[in-house]
Enzyme design. Structure first.
Site, PDB file in Angstrom:
ATOM      1  N   TYR A 197       0.840  -1.206   0.000  1.00 16.33           N
ATOM      2  CA  TYR A 197       0.000   0.000   0.000  1.00 16.33           C
ATOM      3  C   TYR A 197       0.872   1.251   0.000  1.00 16.33           C
ATOM      4  O   TYR A 197       0.626   2.196  -0.749  1.00 16.33           O
ATOM      5  CB  TYR A 197      -0.914   0.006   1.229  1.00 16.33           C
ATOM      6  CG  TYR A 197      -1.969   1.083   1.182  1.00 16.33           C
ATOM      7  CD1 TYR A 197      -3.250   0.795   0.715  1.00 16.33           C
ATOM      8  CD2 TYR A 197      -1.681   2.390   1.575  1.00 16.33           C
ATOM      9  CE1 TYR A 197      -4.220   1.781   0.650  1.00 16.33           C
ATOM     10  CE2 TYR A 197      -2.649   3.380   1.510  1.00 16.33           C
ATOM     11  CZ  TYR A 197      -3.916   3.076   1.044  1.00 16.33           C
ATOM     12  OH  TYR A 197      -4.866   4.057   0.976  1.00 16.33           O
ATOM     13  N   PHE A 248      -8.036  18.539 -25.468  1.00 10.96           N
ATOM     14  CA  PHE A 248      -8.805  17.287 -25.586  1.00 10.96           C
ATOM     15  C   PHE A 248     -10.111  17.425 -24.800  1.00 10.96           C
ATOM     16  O   PHE A 248     -10.193  18.210 -23.867  1.00 10.96           O
ATOM     17  CB  PHE A 248      -7.971  16.114 -25.061  1.00 10.96           C
ATOM     18  CG  PHE A 248      -8.667  14.801 -25.250  1.00 10.96           C
ATOM     19  CD1 PHE A 248      -8.900  14.309 -26.523  1.00 10.96           C
ATOM     20  CD2 PHE A 248      -9.120  14.076 -24.160  1.00 10.96           C
ATOM     21  CE1 PHE A 248      -9.580  13.106 -26.705  1.00 10.96           C
ATOM     22  CE2 PHE A 248      -9.796  12.869 -24.336  1.00 10.96           C
ATOM     23  CZ  PHE A 248     -10.022  12.381 -25.604  1.00 10.96           C
ATOM     24  N   ASP A 249     -11.158  16.627 -25.166  1.00  8.94           N
ATOM     25  CA  ASP A 249     -12.477  16.855 -24.534  1.00  8.94           C
ATOM     26  C   ASP A 249     -12.489  16.676 -23.016  1.00  8.94           C
ATOM     27  O   ASP A 249     -13.181  17.420 -22.333  1.00  8.94           O
ATOM     28  CB  ASP A 249     -13.639  16.061 -25.160  1.00  8.94           C
ATOM     29  CG  ASP A 249     -13.249  14.871 -25.964  1.00  8.94           C
ATOM     30  OD1 ASP A 249     -12.357  15.022 -26.812  1.00  8.94           O
ATOM     31  OD2 ASP A 249     -13.838  13.815 -25.758  1.00  8.94           O
ATOM     32  N   ASP A 274      -0.009  18.362 -21.894  1.00  4.01           N
ATOM     33  CA  ASP A 274      -0.856  17.170 -21.917  1.00  4.01           C
ATOM     34  C   ASP A 274      -0.089  16.163 -22.771  1.00  4.01           C
ATOM     35  O   ASP A 274       0.045  16.325 -23.980  1.00  4.01           O
ATOM     36  CB  ASP A 274      -2.220  17.527 -22.518  1.00  4.01           C
ATOM     37  CG  ASP A 274      -3.128  16.310 -22.648  1.00  4.01           C
ATOM     38  OD1 ASP A 274      -2.639  15.174 -22.486  1.00  4.01           O
ATOM     39  OD2 ASP A 274      -4.319  16.491 -22.939  1.00  4.01           O
ATOM     40  N   ALA A 309      -0.120  12.705 -23.497  1.00  2.90           N
ATOM     41  CA  ALA A 309      -0.548  11.357 -23.884  1.00  2.90           C
ATOM     42  C   ALA A 309       0.327  10.764 -24.992  1.00  2.90           C
ATOM     43  O   ALA A 309       0.684   9.593 -24.949  1.00  2.90           O
ATOM     44  CB  ALA A 309      -2.009  11.392 -24.319  1.00  2.90           C
ATOM     45  N   HIS A 350     -22.082  11.730 -27.110  1.00  6.28           N
ATOM     46  CA  HIS A 350     -21.670  10.772 -28.140  1.00  6.28           C
ATOM     47  C   HIS A 350     -21.527   9.345 -27.618  1.00  6.28           C
ATOM     48  O   HIS A 350     -21.703   8.394 -28.352  1.00  6.28           O
ATOM     49  CB  HIS A 350     -20.357  11.231 -28.801  1.00  6.28           C
ATOM     50  CG  HIS A 350     -19.234  11.418 -27.843  1.00  6.28           C
ATOM     51  ND1 HIS A 350     -19.188  12.474 -26.961  1.00  6.28           N
ATOM     52  CD2 HIS A 350     -18.122  10.675 -27.603  1.00  6.28           C
ATOM     53  CE1 HIS A 350     -18.083  12.383 -26.230  1.00  6.28           C
ATOM     54  NE2 HIS A 350     -17.429  11.292 -26.604  1.00  6.28           N
TER      55      HIS A 350
HETATM   56  N1  F0G Z   1      -5.465  14.008 -23.283  1.00  2.00           N
HETATM   57  C1  F0G Z   1      -5.440  13.539 -24.539  1.00  2.00           C
HETATM   58  C2  F0G Z   1      -4.676  14.284 -25.595  1.00  2.00           C
HETATM   59  C3  F0G Z   1      -6.140  12.362 -24.864  1.00  2.00           C
HETATM   60  O1  F0G Z   1      -6.127  11.922 -26.121  1.00  2.00           O
HETATM   61  C4  F0G Z   1      -6.849  11.669 -23.838  1.00  2.00           C
HETATM   62  C5  F0G Z   1      -7.588  10.461 -24.130  1.00  2.00           C
HETATM   63  C6  F0G Z   1      -6.819  12.201 -22.540  1.00  2.00           C
HETATM   64  C7  F0G Z   1      -6.118  13.371 -22.295  1.00  2.00           C
HETATM   65  C8  F0G Z   1      -7.558  11.549 -21.401  1.00  2.00           C
HETATM   66  O2  F0G Z   1      -6.931  10.369 -21.018  1.00  2.00           O
HETATM   67  O3  F0G Z   1      -8.602   8.555 -21.467  1.00  2.00           O
HETATM   68  O4  F0G Z   1      -6.636   8.182 -19.970  1.00  2.00           O
HETATM   69  O5  F0G Z   1      -8.505   9.613 -19.223  1.00  2.00           O
HETATM   70  N2  F0G Z   1      -7.855  10.062 -25.304  1.00  2.00           N
HETATM   71  C9  F0G Z   1      -8.511   8.836 -25.688  1.00  2.00           C
HETATM   72  C10 F0G Z   1      -8.720   8.828 -27.183  1.00  2.00           C
HETATM   73  C11 F0G Z   1      -9.742   8.500 -24.912  1.00  2.00           C
HETATM   74  O6  F0G Z   1      -9.407   7.903 -27.685  1.00  2.00           O
HETATM   75  O7  F0G Z   1      -8.190   9.694 -27.883  1.00  2.00           O
HETATM   76  P1  F0G Z   1      -7.713   9.125 -20.396  1.00  2.00           P
END
Ligand code: F0G
Length: 459
Positions: free
Chosen positions: A72, A124-125, A215, A217, A450
């Site tokens: 933990y 991103f959304d 960000d 990813a 969506h």
């Molecule tokens: N930022 C970016 C640029 C992303 O593409 C995503 C997720 C996230 C943040 C959020 O990350 O899903 O781990 O919580 N993109 C996925 C996609 C869902 O299909 O493009 P998450």
């Protein structure tokens, strides 16, 4: 003869996938209310819904899973990951979280207040969602070239410095908690940000004393494009490029499900101790204790290995070549796609593909359903359904681009699968004039519609 390029790995384990018939798919998609999120994965042959959490881990990652430490507090897997984060990104302060949006939730709980504005490149959304949820505003400062799929610009993820400066001039610095740079920029088509742009954003941010957060990813794919396209970087290693990229950032959030090459996980990291101290409180409340933050020890171990593999040039070459293999087949056939091709997906320009379908009838969704019925291939709409309604007028918001995104999971499919995807889409392209109508909404949720929307086909 020069030997052709091939992947720097071989396959040790396979997973069967079912090739359905057109009749089966027509029935399944009707039962799914023409929403591809409602399909069961067995009903999909090639799944290009997302590249998030859908990649294949290496033998070294699976080996690391077996040595995960599930304590933990004080888990050795946490320290493995912390060391790797410091080595790759150069940040001393690090917190694990369960995925990317959780990193946003924790960091934005520290930084974003009601009435704030957060400039960036096509947030991103979930990022935008976490800003708007705090009654703040995300301001898009992406360069205009990004929204014209016919313009060939090497760094369509770039921030327009004039747009950014206008925001910074218009608001007092207390109202701008950070600038967010998304690498690569998913929303504009997996498009990279140049090193020069990152450097200039940081210079401008320093003048106005505003922090910069990445960000992250798809940070490694961004580094690959810098190596390929930007002068002075061809001979640098990906890891050297990443080190320079992050020297222009004060902090980062990351969904590890993309360039971490793991199925679940995320992180935040930063230079500033004051941010970290505040973030620890939210991490414990929302995610878990500081040394696991919603991740299993084994997953942190696999991520530490994944970050290392994702920043190797051989891996990235195979990865991005496959995306471009599919994209180039489509371009050769005249299919309109976002150009140049991005890092993780091919973005088909649905408006140019299906010009006869009215915008009120969800053009990219229409194309997504056609592709599923044609070949059992699942892409995702990045268009009007995703853009949701205006919160005040409740009218549909029509975004400047209407895309069908074909996101390619890492190390998962072969180029034969890409051939199937290309053939199916080209078949539809050849009969595109016969597609004149799309869909009506039967029911929808008030936000993020969506995912759960139900549609009716217009005959
Ligand atoms: N930022 C970016 C640029 C992303 O593409 C995503 C997720 C996230 C943040 C959020 O990350 O899903 O781990 O919580 N993109 C996925 C996609 C869902 O299909 O493009 P998450």
């Amino acid at each position: 003869m020069e030997l052709p390029f091939a992947e720097n790995y071989r396959i040790k384990m396979v997973e069967p996938i079912y090739r359905s018939t057109r009749e089966e798919r027509e029935k399944w998609i009707r039962e799914a209310d023409y929403n591809l999120f409602n399909l069961r994965s067995e009903q999909v042959y090639v799944d290009l819904l997302t590249d998030s959490g859908t990649g294949a881990m290496s033998d070294q990652q699976w080996a690391a899973v077996m040595t995960g430490d599930e304590s933990y507090a004080g888990s050795s897997s946490f320290f493995n990951l912390k060391d790797r984060v410091r080595q790759i990104f150069g940040f001393d302060y690090f917190l694990p979280v369960h995925q990317g949006r959780a990193a946003e939730n924790v960091l934005f709980s520290v930084l974003v207040k009601k009435g704030n504005v957060v400039p960036g490149n096509s947030h991103f959304d979930t990022t935008k969602g976490h800003i708007e949820f705090r009654k703040a505003k995300a301001i898009d400062c992406t360069i205009n070239e990004a929204f014209d799929t016919t313009i060939n610009h090497p760094f369509k993820g770039n921030i327009d410095l004039e747009k950014l400066q206008l925001v910074l001039d218009s608001y007092p610095k207390e109202q701008v908690p950070m600038i967010i740079v998304t690498v690569t920029c998913n929303t504009s088509g997996g498009q990279p940000v140049s090193m020069e742009n990152m450097r200039q954003v940081k210079q401008l941010a320093d003048i106005y004393e505003i922090p910069v957060v990445y960000d992250s990813a798809r940070f490694a794919e961004n580094a690959w494009f810098i190596k390929q396209r930007e002068e002075g970087y061809a001979d640098k290693s990906i890891k050297e490029i990443v080190t320079e990229m992050y020297s222009y950032a004060d902090g980062m959030t990351m969904s590890s499900k993309k360039d971490g090459i793991v199925n679940i996980g995320g992180l935040l990291a930063m230079r500033r101790k004051d941010w970290y101290d505040e973030a620890t409180v939210y991490n414990i409340m929302y995610e878990g204790f500081l040394t696991y933050g919603g991740m299993a020890g084994r997953d942190m171990n696999a991520l530490a290995v994944g970050l290392n593999e994702a920043t190797e040039a051989d891996y990235l070459e195979a990865r991005i070549r496959q995306v471009h293999y599919l994209g180039n087949k489509l371009i050769e056939a005249g299919v309109p796609v976002q150009q140049p091709l991005g890092g993780h997906a091919v973005f088909v320009d649905a408006r140019r593909f299906l010009p006869a379908v009215p915008k009120e009838e969800y053009v990219a969704q229409t194309l997504a359903v056609e592709l599923y019925v044609e070949g059992g291939i699942r892409g995702v709409e990045v268009g009007t359904l995703l853009a949701d309604r205006d919160p005040v007028t409740h009218e549909n918001r029509y975004p400047s681009t209407e895309f069908l995104r074909l996101a390619i999971p890492r190390r998962t499919y072969t180029n034969n699968h890409m051939d199937v995807v290309a053939a199916a889409l080209i078949n539809i392209f050849e009969r595109r004039d016969s597609i004149r109508h799309g869909y009506l909404i039967e029911h929808e949720a008030p936000i993020m519609r969506h995912f759960t929307v139900g549609l009716k086909k217009i005959d």
